[in-house]
Motif scaffolding. Sequence first.
Motif, mmCIF file in Angstrom:
data_model
loop_
_atom_site.group_PDB
_atom_site.id
_atom_site.type_symbol
_atom_site.label_atom_id
_atom_site.label_comp_id
_atom_site.label_asym_id
_atom_site.label_seq_id
_atom_site.Cartn_x
_atom_site.Cartn_y
_atom_site.Cartn_z
ATOM 1 N N LEU A 1 40.524 44.068 49.240
ATOM 2 C CA LEU A 1 41.844 44.013 49.827
ATOM 3 C C LEU A 1 42.917 43.950 48.596
ATOM 4 O O LEU A 1 42.818 43.121 47.574
ATOM 5 C CB LEU A 1 41.833 42.536 50.465
ATOM 6 C CG LEU A 1 43.232 42.543 51.258
ATOM 7 C CD1 LEU A 1 43.698 43.392 52.152
ATOM 8 C CD2 LEU A 1 43.396 40.960 51.950
ATOM 9 N N VAL A 2 43.854 44.714 48.697
ATOM 10 C CA VAL A 2 44.947 44.765 47.757
ATOM 11 C C VAL A 2 46.275 44.350 48.701
ATOM 12 O O VAL A 2 46.505 45.285 49.461
ATOM 13 C CB VAL A 2 45.062 45.980 46.969
ATOM 14 C CG1 VAL A 2 46.472 45.843 46.093
ATOM 15 C CG2 VAL A 2 43.871 46.359 46.092
ATOM 16 N N THR B 1 39.568 47.153 41.341
ATOM 17 C CA THR B 1 39.594 46.441 42.649
ATOM 18 C C THR B 1 38.019 46.931 43.447
ATOM 19 O O THR B 1 37.971 46.290 44.323
ATOM 20 C CB THR B 1 40.578 47.024 43.626
ATOM 21 O OG1 THR B 1 40.371 48.588 43.838
ATOM 22 C CG2 THR B 1 42.002 46.705 43.226
ATOM 23 N N LYS B 2 37.174 47.371 42.582
ATOM 24 C CA LYS B 2 35.691 47.546 42.891
ATOM 25 C C LYS B 2 35.084 46.078 42.828
ATOM 26 O O LYS B 2 34.132 45.682 43.544
ATOM 27 C CB LYS B 2 35.173 48.466 42.325
ATOM 28 C CG LYS B 2 35.432 49.848 42.798
ATOM 29 C CD LYS B 2 34.475 50.924 41.993
ATOM 30 C CE LYS B 2 34.670 52.230 42.372
ATOM 31 N NZ LYS B 2 34.152 53.443 41.584
ATOM 32 N N GLU B 3 35.797 45.517 41.782
ATOM 33 C CA GLU B 3 35.234 44.160 41.288
ATOM 34 C C GLU B 3 35.811 42.878 42.146
ATOM 35 O O GLU B 3 35.152 41.835 42.378
ATOM 36 C CB GLU B 3 35.377 43.727 39.830
ATOM 37 C CG GLU B 3 34.936 44.990 39.216
ATOM 38 C CD GLU B 3 33.963 44.726 38.096
ATOM 39 O OE1 GLU B 3 33.685 43.673 37.735
ATOM 40 O OE2 GLU B 3 33.336 45.643 37.521
ATOM 41 N N ARG B 4 37.090 43.150 42.543
ATOM 42 C CA ARG B 4 37.835 41.915 42.935
ATOM 43 C C ARG B 4 39.016 42.518 43.820
ATOM 44 O O ARG B 4 39.750 43.196 43.472
ATOM 45 C CB ARG B 4 38.171 40.777 41.897
ATOM 46 C CG ARG B 4 39.084 41.293 40.976
ATOM 47 C CD ARG B 4 39.305 40.527 39.605
ATOM 48 N NE ARG B 4 40.048 41.070 38.797
ATOM 49 C CZ ARG B 4 40.774 40.369 37.772
ATOM 50 N NH1 ARG B 4 40.535 39.214 37.586
ATOM 51 N NH2 ARG B 4 41.288 41.076 36.706
ATOM 52 N N GLN C 1 48.426 43.980 33.658
ATOM 53 C CA GLN C 1 48.160 42.523 34.187
ATOM 54 C C GLN C 1 46.973 42.407 35.023
ATOM 55 O O GLN C 1 46.286 41.431 34.850
ATOM 56 C CB GLN C 1 49.507 42.004 35.200
ATOM 57 C CG GLN C 1 50.862 42.102 34.582
ATOM 58 C CD GLN C 1 51.949 41.799 35.316
ATOM 59 O OE1 GLN C 1 52.114 40.884 36.155
ATOM 60 N NE2 GLN C 1 52.761 42.903 35.477
ATOM 61 N N LEU C 2 46.546 43.367 35.654
ATOM 62 C CA LEU C 2 45.318 43.267 36.441
ATOM 63 C C LEU C 2 44.172 43.344 35.511
ATOM 64 O O LEU C 2 43.041 43.184 35.896
ATOM 65 C CB LEU C 2 45.409 44.256 37.590
ATOM 66 C CG LEU C 2 46.457 44.113 38.773
ATOM 67 C CD1 LEU C 2 46.126 45.407 39.621
ATOM 68 C CD2 LEU C 2 46.397 42.818 39.476
ATOM 69 N N PRO D 1 44.077 38.174 41.186
ATOM 70 C CA PRO D 1 44.912 38.379 40.022
ATOM 71 C C PRO D 1 46.268 38.786 40.710
ATOM 72 O O PRO D 1 46.368 39.641 41.677
ATOM 73 C CB PRO D 1 44.362 39.396 39.054
ATOM 74 C CG PRO D 1 43.311 40.100 39.952
ATOM 75 C CD PRO D 1 42.634 39.193 40.933
ATOM 76 N N LEU D 2 47.178 38.187 39.927
ATOM 77 C CA LEU D 2 48.660 38.641 40.469
ATOM 78 C C LEU D 2 49.264 39.612 39.515
ATOM 79 O O LEU D 2 49.258 39.150 38.378
ATOM 80 C CB LEU D 2 49.457 37.582 41.093
ATOM 81 C CG LEU D 2 50.890 37.633 41.301
ATOM 82 C CD1 LEU D 2 51.113 38.418 42.639
ATOM 83 C CD2 LEU D 2 51.905 36.384 41.115
ATOM 84 N N ALA D 3 50.042 40.707 39.821
ATOM 85 C CA ALA D 3 50.908 41.378 39.120
ATOM 86 C C ALA D 3 52.162 41.678 39.687
ATOM 87 O O ALA D 3 52.337 41.770 40.716
ATOM 88 C CB ALA D 3 50.023 42.918 38.969
#
Length: 178
Positions: free
Chosen positions: A111-112, A74-77, A31-32, A3-5
Amino acid sequence: PPPLAYFYCTRESSEPKRAKPTEIMLSILRQLSCKNDDTPILPPVAEKWQERLSQGSEHRLDLEECIDVILELTKERPAIIVIDALDECQRETRSGLLEGLDRITQEAEHLVKVFVSSRRDSDIRNHFRKTPKLEIAARDNAQDIENYVSSELDKKIAAGKLLNGQPSKELVAGVKEI
């Protein structure tokens, strides 16, 4: 794809929230937090909301709470965060936003990626001094801008959308020089 925020900061008096770090992070979190049409809100966000309601609180999350929930997401994606015009964020409080972004990129399980555009304010330059960056000055893309303006002007003239398609050559040349 992750996803993009995206958030565009501004100091405009008509939109004062767009310069506040907590509001920026709340927008990124919103957004996320959406997965798709079937699952409009991801569990970490729904759980945080339920927790706050059970405590009798309907207040918005603060900056640290937003960061915590983003880390849960972010634990999921993986995720991508884009902040445009960071220099428009309140100077006296933007260090909290910068530190929050650092925390997200360092502690996230997936990764973020964080992309930031900004003028060269000293605190922002100093904060990102050890990170990969691509610096672009106005002179670096001046020719691209000139080409774009010229192309769009020619299209508008050809379509008859500028002075009925009959502007003087002097006017066209003058606009292209600006």
